[in-house]
Design a protein around this motif. Structure first.
Motif, PDB file in Angstrom:
ATOM      1  N   ASP A   1      -4.367 -11.025   6.821  1.00 32.58           N
ATOM      2  CA  ASP A   1      -4.538 -10.126   7.380  1.00 32.58           C
ATOM      3  C   ASP A   1      -5.827 -10.075   8.197  1.00 32.58           C
ATOM      4  O   ASP A   1      -6.676  -9.118   7.919  1.00 32.58           O
TER       5      ASP A   1
ATOM      6  N   THR B   1       0.931  -1.092  -0.179  1.00 32.05           N
ATOM      7  CA  THR B   1      -0.043  -0.138   0.180  1.00 32.05           C
ATOM      8  C   THR B   1       0.886   1.169   0.031  1.00 32.05           C
ATOM      9  O   THR B   1       0.225   2.249   0.066  1.00 32.05           O
TER      10      THR B   1
ATOM     11  N   LEU C   1      -7.305  -7.110  10.434  1.00 31.48           N
ATOM     12  CA  LEU C   1      -7.289  -5.939   9.880  1.00 31.48           C
ATOM     13  C   LEU C   1      -8.389  -5.961   8.638  1.00 31.48           C
ATOM     14  O   LEU C   1      -9.225  -5.108   8.510  1.00 31.48           O
TER      15      LEU C   1
ATOM     16  N   TYR D   1       2.376  -0.706   4.448  1.00 31.55           N
ATOM     17  CA  TYR D   1       1.672  -1.956   4.697  1.00 31.55           C
ATOM     18  C   TYR D   1       1.461  -2.932   3.649  1.00 31.55           C
ATOM     19  O   TYR D   1       0.687  -2.495   2.802  1.00 31.55           O
TER      20      TYR D   1
ATOM     21  N   LEU E   1      -4.007   5.721   5.314  1.00 25.10           N
ATOM     22  CA  LEU E   1      -5.277   4.947   5.900  1.00 25.10           C
ATOM     23  C   LEU E   1      -4.926   4.486   7.237  1.00 25.10           C
ATOM     24  O   LEU E   1      -5.851   4.033   7.964  1.00 25.10           O
TER      25      LEU E   1
ATOM     26  N   LEU F   1     -11.915  -3.363   8.655  1.00 24.82           N
ATOM     27  CA  LEU F   1     -12.318  -2.863   7.630  1.00 24.82           C
ATOM     28  C   LEU F   1     -13.630  -3.342   6.990  1.00 24.82           C
ATOM     29  O   LEU F   1     -14.399  -2.628   6.302  1.00 24.82           O
TER      30      LEU F   1
ATOM     31  N   ILE G   1      -3.023   2.598   8.534  1.00 26.97           N
ATOM     32  CA  ILE G   1      -2.372   1.119   8.934  1.00 26.97           C
ATOM     33  C   ILE G   1      -0.992   0.815   8.666  1.00 26.97           C
ATOM     34  O   ILE G   1      -0.526  -0.014   8.917  1.00 26.97           O
ATOM     35  N   GLY G   2      -0.191   2.024   8.435  1.00 24.37           N
ATOM     36  CA  GLY G   2       1.237   2.010   8.450  1.00 24.37           C
ATOM     37  C   GLY G   2       1.759   2.148   6.871  1.00 24.37           C
ATOM     38  O   GLY G   2       1.197   1.500   5.980  1.00 24.37           O
TER      39      GLY G   2
ATOM     40  N   GLY H   1      -0.954   3.271   2.809  1.00 24.20           N
ATOM     41  CA  GLY H   1      -1.046   2.658   3.991  1.00 24.20           C
ATOM     42  C   GLY H   1      -0.919   3.734   5.174  1.00 24.20           C
ATOM     43  O   GLY H   1      -1.753   3.711   6.137  1.00 24.20           O
TER      44      GLY H   1
END
Lengths: 333, 178
Positions: free
Chosen positions: A198, A147, A201, A160, A154, A205, A156-157, A151
């Motif tokens: 994942d 991503t 996660l 990611y 969003l 989502l 999520i890092g 990432g």
């Protein structure tokens, strides 16, 4: 006991009486002139060639009992191009073709690596498929979806990466992509069991699950009179972005029928160009778009096929206009 | 026991060598098929000749026949395909006991008829012609590749090559036996 002396006598007589006069010239061996003669016809020449020593790894490929391993024999490109999910297909659409270059009675292997570069994402997938005759294909592949900056956006890092494993099976039930009645395509049924790695996660989502199975029905035919390959696949799926973002929704959205279509034009034995379309559900409401591509594939050798494509993956996780390049290498035996 | 063995030994010693110049074909009743002095072909059992034996309806396109170099070009492509296949270790054995002269002619006629180049097909139908050859789909692929090589060498455009294959591919059911 009297018979022995009489027999001996007969033997002695037989030895004493010459059966035929000894030839003056050296004896002729009947087959010698045949072998020395000029051999005209190709079949005779082949028949007279010494039998080569057989090893397990001779030019016919590995031999283990009855199945013919990696012996090949398929017409070029009729094993398709690995899809991003590891099955034989056209890059993003699944085809009814069976991976590997084996013919009936043979076992073949196919391996691929694919990279898709998009404005905001990077896709990598790699996998192997085993083909049994022109009947069954088993595949396993891994997809990594980077991503990058998205990432971070969003939350999520940065960078990611979503990962997904796909285990596929495909069974040809009728027809042949090249031969047989021109109105009867090769038809295959199959499934793809996908596991997102994942789990926490994708549930966060909104996905209901991190593993699920797609069911497919494909029909593929090379229309030789037009040099055109036509494919249509129906996929019964609940995958969000192929499954990278999980399956279904916690709200209850589930399985849905989707369509994958391919058109290819054969430029030569080795080259084909074409376009594909793949519809996808938008269960998560993230703007999950249908996918499209135009591709060119080239069989560099009997075993190596390179594919380049321009893909339009639309919006992915609310980031729109994801158009970019697709490069794939496939090795098949 | 000993008597029998000795007697056979005696008999073997007493045997005469066969006369030189024995006609072994006659002794064993082997019939040698003579090639026709004009055509160079080995005669076959009579059968009903018909263009329907070619296995498909012909194209009606002067352009397509021209792409293949007309009747002569088609005959050359057929002959080249047979030559390549006879030298192809994958499928050579299938041709070993067959009359290549006749095959080149009938294959050429079939292509010529199907391509609408104005020939009649005088050969047998596909099922009869391939009976008990044990042809596999892999053999068929090898022949297709040899035909493609022959057409490519003759400069036939790829789309035109495929149009001929389009007529031949549906016949696979009559040719492939296993």
């Amino acid at each position: 006991m009297t018979s022995i002396p009489s027999c001996l006598l007969a033997l002695a007589q037989a030895a004493a009486v010459p059966v035929a006069p000894l030839p003056a010239e050296p004896p002729q061996i009947a087959y010698a002139p045949v072998l020395d003669a000029e051999v005209e016809t190709a079949p005779t020449q082949r028949a007279l060639q010494p039998v080569r020593t057989a090893t397990a790894f001779d030019e016919d490929g590995v031999q283990t009992g009855k199945p013919r391993l990696f012996k090949g024999g398929k017409l070029l490109l009729t094993n398709g191009i690995s899809t991003v999910e590891g099955s034989s297909g056209g890059g993003i659409a699944r085809w009814a073709t069976i991976a590997g270059r084996q013919m009936p009675g043979g076992v073949g292997l196919s391996a691929h690596a694919t990279a898709v570069e998009l404005p905001d994402y990077g896709w990598r997938s790699y996998g192997v498929a085993v083909g049994f005759g022109d009947r069954l294909e088993l595949s396993v592949s891994r997809a990594d979806f980077d991503t990058r900056d998205v990432g971070a956006a969003l939350g999520i890092g940065q960078g990611y990466t979503f990962n997904m494993d796909t285990f596929g099976a495909k069974l040809r039930v009728a027809g042949d992509v090249v031969y047989g009645a021109s109105w009867l395509p090769q038809i295959a049924v199959g499934l793809e069991h996908k596991r997102s790695r994942d789990g926490a996660l994708v549930r966060a989502l909104g996905a209901a699950d991190n593993e699920s199975t797609d069911f497919t029905l494909s029909a593929t035919k090379l229309v030789l009179a037009r040099s055109v390959l036509v494919n249509a696949t129906l996929r019964y799926t609940e995958a969000n972005e192929l499954g990278l973002l999980g399956f279904g929704t916690a709200a209850g959205a589930g399985y849905d029928l989707q369509f994958e279509g391919s058109l290819g034009y054969q430029l030569s034995r080795r080259a084909v160009v074409g376009a594909e379309y793949r519809s996808k559900p938008d269960n998560l409401g993230l703007g999950d778009d249908d996918w499209m591509d135009i591709f060119a594939a080239y069989a560099l050798t009997d075993h190596l096929t390179l594919t380049a494509a321009y893909v339009d993956l639309g919006s992915i996780a609310t980031f729109s206009d994801q158009r970019g390049g697709f490069l794939s290498a496939q090795v098949a035996f | 026991m000993l008597l029998t063995a000795t007697a056979s030994a005696v008999l073997m010693l007493l045997q005469q060598a066969p006369a030189e110049g024995t006609d072994w074909d006659a002794e064993f009743g082997v019939e040698v098929k003579e090639r026709d002095p004009v055509t160079g072909e080995i005669p076959v059992e009579p059968y009903a000749q018909s263009n329907a034996n070619a296995g498909a309806t012909p194209y009606d396109s002067a352009g397509l026949a021209r792409d293949f170099g007309g009747r002569e070009g088609i005959a050359r492509i057929a002959a080249r395909t047979v030559d390549l296949s006879e030298a192809d270790p994958r499928i050579a054995a299938i041709f070993a006991a067959h009359d290549m002269v006749r095959l080149k002619r009938t294959l050429g006629e079939q292509f010529c008829y199907l391509l609408g180049a104005g020939c009649d097909y005088s050969g047998r139908d596909m099922r009869t012609a391939h009976a008990e050859m044990g042809v596999t789909k892999a053999d068929m692929n090898a022949l297709v590749e040899n035909l493609q090589t022959a057409m490519r060498e003759a400069g036939v455009p790829f789309a035109a090559q495929n149009r001929l294959l389009a007529k031949l591919a549906p016949m696979s059911g009559q040719v492939v036996e296993r």
